[in-house]
Scaffold this motif. Structure first.
Motif, PDB file in Angstrom:
ATOM      1  N   PHE A 125      -9.531  -1.034   2.731  1.00  7.99           N
ATOM      2  CA  PHE A 125      -8.479  -2.041   2.525  1.00  7.99           C
ATOM      3  C   PHE A 125      -9.082  -3.443   2.437  1.00  7.99           C
ATOM      4  O   PHE A 125      -8.705  -4.255   1.593  1.00  7.99           O
ATOM      5  CB  PHE A 125      -7.469  -2.004   3.672  1.00  7.99           C
ATOM      6  N   PRO A 143      -6.610   4.797   3.015  1.00  9.62           N
ATOM      7  CA  PRO A 143      -7.242   3.644   3.674  1.00  9.62           C
ATOM      8  C   PRO A 143      -8.616   3.919   4.272  1.00  9.62           C
ATOM      9  O   PRO A 143      -9.363   2.995   4.543  1.00  9.62           O
ATOM     10  CB  PRO A 143      -6.246   3.247   4.763  1.00  9.62           C
ATOM     11  N   THR A 146       1.803  -3.264   4.538  1.00 11.73           N
ATOM     12  CA  THR A 146       1.376  -1.895   4.841  1.00 11.73           C
ATOM     13  C   THR A 146       2.165  -1.343   6.025  1.00 11.73           C
ATOM     14  O   THR A 146       3.048  -2.012   6.555  1.00 11.73           O
ATOM     15  CB  THR A 146      -0.153  -1.852   5.091  1.00 11.73           C
ATOM     16  N   THR A 148       0.806  -1.233   0.000  1.00 11.07           N
ATOM     17  CA  THR A 148       0.000   0.000   0.000  1.00 11.07           C
ATOM     18  C   THR A 148       0.836   1.280   0.000  1.00 11.07           C
ATOM     19  O   THR A 148       0.292   2.369   0.079  1.00 11.07           O
ATOM     20  CB  THR A 148      -0.937   0.046   1.228  1.00 11.07           C
TER      21      THR A 148
END
Length: 633
Positions: free
Chosen positions: A327, A319, A341, A289
């Motif tokens: 997510f 997010p 992440t 991410t």
């Protein structure tokens, strides 16, 4: 492909081999790639200058290894999945063959605009597929890419363009992020107005299509520049030690440091670490991410996964948009197997409440990872229980912009885990702990400053245009060692725990206390969402401990709540680590990559707010005033 470790026993064997014969070990990993000319010497190095060269005399093009070599067997496989900011918009899937065509086409466009081998190209773009295309197109023709996170201010962007003397800037019209459309092209215009004489062209990708001012003779649309360009482009063959990219990292003082990574060693190391740390299996859907504006995006969204022939995901949004379940929606929809992440994101989602993850079925998930900072124990357990359902190993990875790739980390499903410990070094990495005099601290259950005593293929080669700065920052503190700037503890099992930057270690009455350790304890107090701890001058102890604490709900009795925090810290670490001051705050000043700006917090703790430096590049500059006010300043 490089060797993939299958068991703890094999890890130990491979690690011993890599330390006993590093050159033989890395030559074996490198031999699986396509080289246009073999190297004549694996490694030539000293840490005094420093001067490190890997695969000396070898010639290659990294994009032939990311793209061309996969075309026969993986041409139809998805290389890149793009998940847009707006969940109502359709995700894009790009195959290896399509990505190859787009990269070659844009590489030809860059050449037509006069970009040649060794030229620096600044990329200031949102997380769109064209960003990946741009990075690889630069590498295709031997140009050096310098990606700047598209959230930095015009001043920061201008400084980086000038330092690298970039000739071309690649950008987008707007960056769609949450509910906002951020005018990135306008930021480029402002930056170039600050005297970036080296820039001759600005290529603009139409992202949102909102109206925009174009400068005649300088600005050109991406779709116009690629028009009529061929979708094949002969790769420019470069030396193993030619620069691949410059990536700027904020200096604690002075201008940003342009960290330089080179071609061959970076290629070998990122593929090897990607494959082994995440235990990548053919067909996996992998999602990191991070933003490509940071090293994590370079190494583990673009290069590492594509070198391994993986399917990698890019996410344009945030997010919490449109809600904190984003997510988990994406993981379900795309059947993500590996999810990587930052602890900051995990804590934010934890604070939003369990209802967003509760009841979500994510059976595809096999491996979880964290990056960017040491994860605190409460967040680790939440991630493990709520997201991984106690069946997905968490790889808590330690590394830096300067290291190019992951250095100390569990191997997923192989290394026995301990919450908050980075565990063991990867093969080829030789860490050591030293005391203030530079003496190596032997044995286990010890603490010191973390150094690396032997080069690895993706080690920083220089800081762009200022090699002396590279030497003094990383190689001057301790003879013949790379100094990470971090303190660490090696436990009884030889596992490493990173305890924060050395300048984030507080010396309380002669006891060295890591800020991460105190924060971890504070965060175990019910009602605490996140905390940051700094040292400040104390008349009796030398340094006192000042804690900034974010709570989930309004606290009806702050004094009782603060006492509860002190009790938890006393229980977890001991009375010596009890904060002398606790301030309840609405938020913490953070960089856009999620790092807490402790420099600002230290100044406020010291009562000196006369010069807090540039706070405009913070994710949340407004919180600084709130904290100052709460501290009575």
């Amino acid at each position: 492909m490089s060797i993939q470790i299958q068991s703890l026993e094999q890890y130990r064997e491979v690690y011993q081999k890599s330390v006993a014969d590093p050159e033989g070990f890395w030559a074996e990993q490198a031999s699986s790639f396509q080289w246009r000319k073999p190297w004549r010497q694996v490694l030539k190095w000293n840490f005094r200058e420093p001067n490190v060269k890997w695969f000396v005399g070898g010639r290659l093009n990294i994009t032939e290894n990311c793209l061309d070599r996969h075309l026969e067997t993986r041409g139809k496989q998805t290389a890149l999945i793009w998940e847009p900011n707006d969940p109502k918009q359709k995700a894009r899937k790009i195959t290896y063959k399509q990505l190859y065509g787009q990269v070659c086409q844009f590489a030809n466009a860059l050449k037509a605009e006069g970009v040649k081998k060794g030229d620096r190209v600044c990329i200031y773009m949102p997380m769109v597929p064209e960003l990946t295309v741009a990075v690889l197109a630069c590498a295709r023709i031997g140009a050096i890419h310098s990606v700047v996170f598209a959230g930095f201010s015009a001043v920061s962007l201008s400084d980086r363009i000038k330092d690298a003397e970039c000739t071309v800037v690649l950008t987008s019209d707007f960056n769609a992020r949450g509910v906002k459309n951020i005018p990135v092209k306008q930021v480029v215009d402002e930056a170039l107005a600050m005297g970036c004489e080296s820039v001759t062209k600005v290529i603009v990708q139409k992202n949102t299509g909102d109206p925009l001012k174009m400068v005649e003779g300088r600005d050109i649309w991406w779709h116009d520049v690629i028009k009529g360009k061929r979708k094949t482009c002969k790769a420019t063959i470069v030396d193993s030690e030619d620069p691949l990219f410059i990536l700027y990292t904020s200096g604690s003082t002075g201008k940003p440091k342009g960290v330089v990574h080179t071609q061959g060693g970076y290629m070998v190391y990122t593929e090897y670490t990607f494959r082994n740390v995440f235990q990548y299996q053919d067909g996996d859907i992998y999602w990191c991410t991070a933003d490509v504006g940071w090293i994590t995006g370079h190494s583990y969204i673009i290069y590492g996964p594509l070198l391994a022939g993986a399917t990698t995901m890019m996410f344009e949004g945030v997010p919490t948009f449109p809600d904190p379940g984003r997510f988990w929606d994406v993981i379900q929809r795309h059947k993500v197997n590996i999810f990587y992440t930052a602890p900051t994101a995990i804590r934010a989602l934890m604070a939003a409440g369990d209802q967003w993850v509760k009841g979500r079925r994510m059976p595809s998930l096999r491996v979880l990872g964290t990056v960017g900072e040491p994860i605190n124990e409460e967040a680790w357990h939440w991630y493990n229980e709520r997201v991984g359902k106690k069946r997905c190993p968490i790889v808590d990875t330690w590394w830096q912009t300067e290291t190019g790739g992951i250095m100390i980390s569990p191997l997923a499903g192989i290394t026995p885990l301990k919450p908050c410990l980075a565990t063991l070094p990867l093969p080829g990495i030789q860490p050591c702990l030293v005391d203030a005099a530079g003496n190596e601290i032997e044995g286990n259950d010890v603490e010191g400053m973390l150094c690396i005593k032997y080069p690895w293929p993706s080690i920083i080669r220089t800081t762009y245009g200022d090699h002396e700065r590279c030497r003094t920052n990383y190689f001057a503190a301790f003879k013949d060692k790379y100094f990470t700037g971090d303190g660490a503890r090696r436990d009884a099992d030889g596992y490493y725990r990173i305890i924060g930057r050395v300048d984030d270690v507080i010396n309380v009455s002669g006891h060295r206390i890591g800020t991460a350790e105190v924060e971890d304890a504070i965060n175990k107090t019910p009602g605490v969402v996140e905390s940051a701890v700094v040292g400040y001058p104390h008349d009796i102890k030398g340094q006192g401990i000042y804690a900034y604490v974010i709570t989930g709900d309004a606290i009806s009795d702050p004094d009782a709540f603060k006492k509860q925090i002190l009790d938890v810290v006393t229980k977890e670490i001991g009375p010596i680590a009890k904060p002398d001051k606790i301030q309840l705050v609405p938020g913490l000043p953070k960089t856009r990559s999620g790092k807490i700006m402790r420099r600002i917090l230290r100044k406020i703790a010291e009562g000196d707010v006369s010069n807090l430096g540039d706070i405009s590049t913070l994710l949340n500059p407004e919180v600084v005033e709130d904290i100052k006010e709460g501290a009575g300043l």
